[in-house]
Design a protein around this motif. Sequence first.
Motif, mmCIF file in Angstrom:
data_model
loop_
_atom_site.group_PDB
_atom_site.id
_atom_site.type_symbol
_atom_site.label_atom_id
_atom_site.label_comp_id
_atom_site.label_asym_id
_atom_site.label_seq_id
_atom_site.Cartn_x
_atom_site.Cartn_y
_atom_site.Cartn_z
ATOM 1 N N LEU A 362 0.804 -1.223 0.000
ATOM 2 C CA LEU A 362 0.000 0.000 0.000
ATOM 3 C C LEU A 362 0.837 1.273 0.000
ATOM 4 C CD1 LEU A 362 -2.898 -0.917 2.466
ATOM 5 C CD2 LEU A 362 -2.960 -0.822 -0.036
ATOM 6 N N LEU A 363 2.155 1.150 0.186
ATOM 7 C CA LEU A 363 2.973 2.355 0.249
ATOM 8 C C LEU A 363 2.919 3.160 -1.055
ATOM 9 C CD1 LEU A 363 4.933 4.213 1.686
ATOM 10 C CD2 LEU A 363 6.806 2.696 0.992
ATOM 11 N N PRO A 364 3.137 2.561 -2.231
ATOM 12 C CA PRO A 364 3.027 3.345 -3.469
ATOM 13 C C PRO A 364 1.629 3.934 -3.657
ATOM 14 C CG PRO A 364 4.169 1.284 -3.891
ATOM 15 C CD PRO A 364 3.602 1.183 -2.510
ATOM 16 N N PHE A 365 0.592 3.164 -3.271
ATOM 17 C CA PHE A 365 -0.777 3.673 -3.394
ATOM 18 C C PHE A 365 -0.970 4.904 -2.516
ATOM 19 C CE2 PHE A 365 -5.278 3.826 -2.236
ATOM 20 C CZ PHE A 365 -5.888 3.700 -3.476
ATOM 21 N N ALA A 366 -0.474 4.836 -1.282
ATOM 22 C CA ALA A 366 -0.607 5.970 -0.368
ATOM 23 C C ALA A 366 0.181 7.178 -0.873
ATOM 24 C CB ALA A 366 -0.133 5.567 1.028
ATOM 25 N N ILE A 367 1.372 6.944 -1.415
ATOM 26 C CA ILE A 367 2.184 8.056 -1.943
ATOM 27 C C ILE A 367 1.476 8.719 -3.111
ATOM 28 C CG2 ILE A 367 4.330 8.634 -3.139
ATOM 29 C CD1 ILE A 367 5.703 6.444 -1.489
ATOM 30 N N GLY A 368 0.968 7.893 -4.034
ATOM 31 C CA GLY A 368 0.272 8.444 -5.195
ATOM 32 C C GLY A 368 -0.968 9.218 -4.790
#
Length: 539
Positions: A362-368
């Motif tokens: 979920l880290l890339p999703f949260a960053i985006g």
Amino acid sequence: MLAFLADHSLIALIVILAAGLAIGRLRIFGMSLGAAAILFVAIFLSALDSHITFPPLIYQLGLALFVYSIGLAAGREFFASFASKGWRVNVFGGVMLLVLMGLAAGLAKLFGLDPTTASGTFAGSLTTTPGMAAIVELLKGTNPDLAAHPVVGYSLAYPGGVLGAIAVAAIGAGILKVNHIEDATREGLIHSRLRWRTVEIGEGVSGHISDVPRIAQADIIVTRMSLPDEHGGYAPQELAVPNTPLTPGLLLVIHGTDADLDTAISHLGAPAAVDVDMLEMSYGRVIVSNPAVAGRTIRDLDPISHGFIIARLRRGDEEVVAHESDMLELSDSLRVVAPKEQFPAVRRLLGDSENSLANVDLLPFAIGLLLGLLLGAIPIPLPGGTSLSLGFGGGPIVVGLLFGAFSHTGPVQWHLPYHANRVFTTFGLALFLAGVGTVAGPGFRNAMTDPASLKYIAMGFIITVTSALACGVVGMTVLKLRWDESMGMAAGMTTNPAVLGYLNNQTGTELAARGYATVYPIAMIGKILLCQALVVLLM
């Protein structure tokens, strides 16, 4: 019961979600509301008791999750189609918004409506919460006593803004006898079932295996070959190496639809009349779960150098012939051909792990999502000392479209696994509908007791229906879109997830989502600007 729900917001939220989803499954005359029913359950309950409401965070989060996930899924298609028809759709969208603003101004004058409330009605007719918020902010800086009026107009028009667009989509599909599956198939979103056959190369066919799709004039892929041996038979099958010359008698295993296979065989030679030893080859399905592979094209992956060939690519329910330009995504299911001893290495390379797909990073999703929200919060100065912003809907979808097109940045994989994306899309939509429905409920209840409010409801409904009808007519006749894509464009003009949710549920295809994503960014930005321009024009 109503007082209990008003005191327990979380329980009220779950009740609205459960009841809405249950009602959305009911089919009347072959139609159902799907997730859009959540909106009307929320409006109904909050109209009965105005204390049944949720913090703005609920629908803001839902909207951000929904549009960002939609952007990720549609980004590549959005930019790929922009050069062909996407720019024409966006030009039409911009012109249409100007026409609708003019219509709103004319109706406000004709009905003798309050300018600020009428401006909110215009925002509600196109269900643009950011547009309504922009009007409120504008009035707070110029005439604070009128800042509440646009919210009233918005609440009166919002339900009709959803129902009007859905009604046009449903009635139009019935009158035109739209075949949703057939239209999506013709647009390349649904493909016929794939098969494989063996063809024997005939006399006069020259080139290499890499040239076969061009020579065959068909969308096929060659996965295996068998060379004639010195005894008049054939050697065991092996991988079809692209630079192998085409010679008479060479056997090729090709994959494609029945129609493409028939076309290919007619150009290449004749169906093979012999059986070939397949004992040394294996043909199986492998799932992409390795983040290092996702976001790369098949050409970049170079399967041949790893001892295998990708014959077919399945994403969701659709299976297509694999092409070198296809970009692999997490949860893609691949039909792979390889020597039996090579299959363990192929599985290690591609991942082939359902467990790792379930443990979503979920880290890339949260960053985006964060970058999208920050973009939406940037103020854009306007003459007169006011400003606007893309908001919780515009910022995330712009970033989502960009990341969806790029797929990955270095080691960071922006795409979600297919099923995870669908979960975020559905959950975000449900939260948005529940939250915004409770905002519109009290205004809708007041309209039922104040005859003057019917003028605002009528104004909003006329604008909504005009917008949807124009999208349908112009979309099909001028832009050469299918009905479902035209209605997706109409949903994009309203930037309303409820309408798209209905279309997705009713059609069972991705055609509406393509139209929605194409016009959404310009519609979001355009309505924020024009809602403010309208209140200035009327005052």
